[in-house]
Write a protein that holds these residues in place. Structure first.
Motif, mmCIF file in Angstrom:
data_model
loop_
_atom_site.group_PDB
_atom_site.id
_atom_site.type_symbol
_atom_site.label_atom_id
_atom_site.label_comp_id
_atom_site.label_asym_id
_atom_site.label_seq_id
_atom_site.Cartn_x
_atom_site.Cartn_y
_atom_site.Cartn_z
ATOM 1 N N ASP A 31 58.403 -17.301 -2.931
ATOM 2 C CA ASP A 31 59.380 -17.397 -4.014
ATOM 3 C C ASP A 31 60.348 -18.552 -3.800
ATOM 4 O OD1 ASP A 31 58.186 -15.173 -5.069
ATOM 5 O OD2 ASP A 31 59.551 -13.795 -4.026
ATOM 6 N N GLN A 32 59.927 -19.578 -3.045
ATOM 7 C CA GLN A 32 60.850 -20.678 -2.712
ATOM 8 C C GLN A 32 61.245 -21.465 -3.970
ATOM 9 O OE1 GLN A 32 59.215 -23.554 -0.072
ATOM 10 N NE2 GLN A 32 61.191 -24.594 0.274
ATOM 11 N N LYS A 33 60.374 -21.536 -4.928
ATOM 12 C CA LYS A 33 60.699 -22.301 -6.122
ATOM 13 C C LYS A 33 61.939 -21.750 -6.814
ATOM 14 C CE LYS A 33 56.049 -23.957 -7.063
ATOM 15 N NZ LYS A 33 54.924 -24.031 -8.072
ATOM 16 N N ARG A 34 62.103 -20.451 -6.718
ATOM 17 C CA ARG A 34 63.293 -19.878 -7.335
ATOM 18 C C ARG A 34 64.510 -19.945 -6.407
ATOM 19 N NH1 ARG A 34 60.997 -14.146 -9.083
ATOM 20 N NH2 ARG A 34 60.052 -14.429 -7.012
ATOM 21 N N ASP A 35 64.289 -20.212 -5.065
ATOM 22 C CA ASP A 35 65.406 -20.223 -4.113
ATOM 23 C C ASP A 35 65.974 -21.612 -3.885
ATOM 24 O OD1 ASP A 35 63.839 -17.726 -2.012
ATOM 25 O OD2 ASP A 35 65.020 -17.540 -3.860
ATOM 26 N N VAL A 36 65.285 -22.660 -4.235
ATOM 27 C CA VAL A 36 65.770 -24.020 -3.999
ATOM 28 C C VAL A 36 66.996 -24.263 -4.849
ATOM 29 C CG1 VAL A 36 65.209 -26.455 -4.254
ATOM 30 C CG2 VAL A 36 63.495 -24.854 -3.393
ATOM 31 N N LEU A 37 68.076 -24.781 -4.140
ATOM 32 C CA LEU A 37 69.327 -25.046 -4.839
ATOM 33 C C LEU A 37 69.387 -26.505 -5.238
ATOM 34 C CD1 LEU A 37 71.794 -23.124 -2.514
ATOM 35 C CD2 LEU A 37 70.877 -22.362 -4.703
ATOM 36 N N PRO A 38 70.014 -26.786 -6.304
ATOM 37 C CA PRO A 38 70.177 -28.191 -6.690
ATOM 38 C C PRO A 38 71.276 -28.865 -5.877
ATOM 39 C CG PRO A 38 71.241 -26.762 -8.292
ATOM 40 C CD PRO A 38 70.568 -25.851 -7.307
ATOM 41 N N GLN A 39 71.309 -30.174 -5.886
ATOM 42 C CA GLN A 39 72.404 -30.925 -5.263
ATOM 43 C C GLN A 39 73.663 -30.791 -6.129
ATOM 44 O OE1 GLN A 39 72.605 -32.064 -2.470
ATOM 45 N NE2 GLN A 39 70.613 -32.752 -1.705
ATOM 46 N N PRO A 40 74.846 -30.762 -5.489
ATOM 47 C CA PRO A 40 75.157 -30.934 -4.046
ATOM 48 C C PRO A 40 75.188 -29.630 -3.270
ATOM 49 C CG PRO A 40 77.201 -30.922 -5.282
ATOM 50 C CD PRO A 40 76.093 -30.717 -6.306
ATOM 51 N N PHE A 41 74.633 -28.552 -3.872
ATOM 52 C CA PHE A 41 74.730 -27.260 -3.198
ATOM 53 C C PHE A 41 73.841 -27.202 -1.961
ATOM 54 C CE2 PHE A 41 75.760 -26.510 -7.679
ATOM 55 C CZ PHE A 41 77.025 -25.962 -7.550
ATOM 56 N N ARG A 42 72.722 -27.946 -1.957
ATOM 57 C CA ARG A 42 71.883 -27.968 -0.772
ATOM 58 C C ARG A 42 72.608 -28.616 0.412
ATOM 59 N NH1 ARG A 42 67.597 -29.684 -4.248
ATOM 60 N NH2 ARG A 42 67.692 -31.766 -3.303
ATOM 61 N N MET A 43 73.361 -29.686 0.164
ATOM 62 C CA MET A 43 74.118 -30.338 1.231
ATOM 63 C C MET A 43 75.228 -29.413 1.755
ATOM 64 S SD MET A 43 76.076 -34.009 1.181
ATOM 65 C CE MET A 43 77.161 -33.441 -0.134
ATOM 66 N N ILE A 44 75.873 -28.715 0.843
ATOM 67 C CA ILE A 44 76.923 -27.777 1.268
ATOM 68 C C ILE A 44 76.327 -26.664 2.110
ATOM 69 C CG2 ILE A 44 78.627 -26.118 0.453
ATOM 70 C CD1 ILE A 44 79.037 -27.898 -1.989
ATOM 71 N N ASN A 45 75.164 -26.160 1.684
ATOM 72 C CA ASN A 45 74.498 -25.097 2.448
ATOM 73 C C ASN A 45 74.110 -25.584 3.837
ATOM 74 O OD1 ASN A 45 73.191 -22.517 2.793
ATOM 75 N ND2 ASN A 45 71.255 -23.636 2.564
ATOM 76 N N LYS A 46 73.642 -26.839 3.943
ATOM 77 C CA LYS A 46 73.272 -27.395 5.248
ATOM 78 C C LYS A 46 74.481 -27.529 6.171
ATOM 79 C CE LYS A 46 70.819 -31.326 7.267
ATOM 80 N NZ LYS A 46 70.120 -32.609 6.979
ATOM 81 N N LEU A 47 75.609 -27.983 5.644
ATOM 82 C CA LEU A 47 76.819 -28.110 6.447
ATOM 83 C C LEU A 47 77.320 -26.748 6.910
ATOM 84 C CD1 LEU A 47 78.733 -30.868 4.425
ATOM 85 C CD2 LEU A 47 77.474 -31.127 6.557
#
Length: 454
Positions: A31-47
């Protein structure tokens, strides 16, 4: 209906190739297609995940340190059991017998170790005491050496809760000739005391013999004289409440005769060694005449270094390295102004004459070394009376070292002597036998400032 040939897997077509961003797709969440966040939320999640992982590493490291700390021996925490108030500021203290002597900004005070109550005080001169040394003489008597802010050494005799001022050792009428005290050392038992003094351009060491036996006899003959002298001193400085309290409790009048206590006897005056200079003799024959041992081997021509030769050598050195000397400055050789000394018990090295009485618990000599000097010098304390004070005293025994001595220590039994050189080498001497037991060199060359026996 039977298949004659095995089933073959068809080759993959280009459209079935996985894309670069979808590599290892079978190991990921379906179900990763539904879990992938758009930018800039992916960068925030990584930090946020990096911060969380760093915090967990710190927590784990602290837990490991706490676990290791539990296995270590915890020091005992001691809290004060009692406290006492002093008049002014407390600078130093000394313990002798059942008394605690405190050097204050206005004088001296004595406290009892049993109840921590103030017994008596001395503030006749209103001077600040910066260093204090005390020794128990027995029969409720103690000897004290106090050094004030001006470098004066005050000698006190404390008997039955009273201070008796005997003498200020280095007090002179002309203030320009006054010497200041650098260090005071009392021998175990209070038989001798050493005072290191400094003048304007020189320093020297004075060794005193304390007549403690005559002091004890005098106080036994006149037991009320101490209280009378204390009463008279308190009347000179009766501004404090403690002084008034002692005046009321003392039944002895101030007119009573003061005890006549003998003054300490100056035994030795030790001066630092002079810098190495050229010979003052005009010819080799003059030097041989001074030796006068009845033997002569050769005339000694061109074997003596005279003053003008040292001056010529210094002139050549200055002319050759003038630019370096002007840049860094020239350091002239000066006479040492500080010494470390110890009182030593009798041993095979410190042998006295057959007519001298030696007590095993009374010091028989002192060991001295001056700053920047290679030699550890030993002096006997029981010289004849006509040779006690000498302007040019020579040591009885000299132990040379390969490097200048930085510090020294003597064991509690006074048998072992430790010498630390400026080259980070520690030598342990057996003073009783007179030879070194061990020599230890520290691998990392560091300057040793102090050394102690445990």
């Amino acid at each position: 209906n039977i298949r004659r040939h095995p089933l073959e897997i068809p080759p993959p077509s280009e459209k079935d190739w996985p894309k670069d961003d979808e590599e290892d797709f079978f190991l990921q969440d379906p179900d990763q297609k539904r879990d992938v966040l758009p930018q800039p939320f992916r960068m925030i999640n990584k930090l946020v995940m990096q911060v969380f992982e760093s915090a967990m590493e710190i927590i784990e490291r602290r837990e490991m340190l706490q676990e290791a700390q539990k296995w270590k021996v915890q020091p005992t925490k001691c809290s004060p059991t009692a406290e006492f108030q002093v008049t002014g500021r407390a600078n130093c203290l000394a313990v002798s017998g059942k008394y605690i002597f405190v050097g204050l900004s206005v004088g001296l005070a004595a406290f009892s170790t049993c109840d921590c109550k103030e017994i008596c005080a001395w503030d006749a001169v209103k001077t600040e005491i910066c260093a204090l040394h005390a020794s128990d003489l027995g029969n409720e008597s103690h000897v004290l050496f106090a050094v004030d802010e001006m470098g004066l050494v005050w000698l006190f005799y404390f008997h039955k809760e009273s201070f008796l001022l005997i003498k200020a050792l280095n007090e002179v009428g002309d203030i320009s000739k006054r010497s200041t005290c650098v260090e005071v050392v009392l021998s175990p038992g209070g038989d001798y005391a050493g005072v290191l003094l400094q003048g304007n351009i020189k320093a020297w060491l004075e060794i005193y013999q304390l007549p403690k036996d005559s002091w004890l006899r005098e106080m036994e003959k006149n037991p009320g004289a101490a209280a009378g002298l204390a009463c008279s001193e308190k009347r000179l400085s009766c501004t404090s409440l403690v002084d008034a309290f002692l005046l009321q409790d003392s039944p002895v009048s101030a007119n009573q005769a003061d005890p006549k206590l003998d003054l300490p006897v100056l035994l030795l005056t030790v001066k630092p060694p002079n810098p190495i200079t050229g010979s003052s003799f005009e010819s080799p024959l003059d030097a041989l005449k001074e030796v006068d041992d009845g033997s002569m081997l050769g005339l000694g021509h061109n074997h003596l270094i005279k003053d003008f030769q040292w001056e010529l050598q210094e002139a050549i050195f200055r002319s050759t390295y003038r630019e370096y000397l002007e840049a860094e400055g020239v350091i002239k050789e000066e006479i040492p102004r500080h010494a470390t000394f110890h009182f030593l018990l009798p041993s095979q090295v410190l042998q006295v004459g057959p007519d001298m009485e030696v007590e095993p618990d009374v010091p028989a000599g002192i060991g001295v070394h001056w700053d920047g000097n290679h030699n550890f010098c030993l002096y006997l304390l029981n010289h004849p009376l006509n040779e006690q004070v000498d302007s040019d005293l020579k040591p009885d025994v000299v132990w040379p070292c390969a490097a200048p001595i930085a510090c020294s220590a003597v064991s509690s039994c006074s048998r072992y002597l430790a010498l630390a050189g400026e080259d980070a080498t520690i030598t342990i001497w057996d003073k009783h036998l007179g030879f070194p037991l061990s020599v230890t060199a520290i691998l990392e060359e560091r300057f040793i400032r102090s050394i102690h026996f445990l």
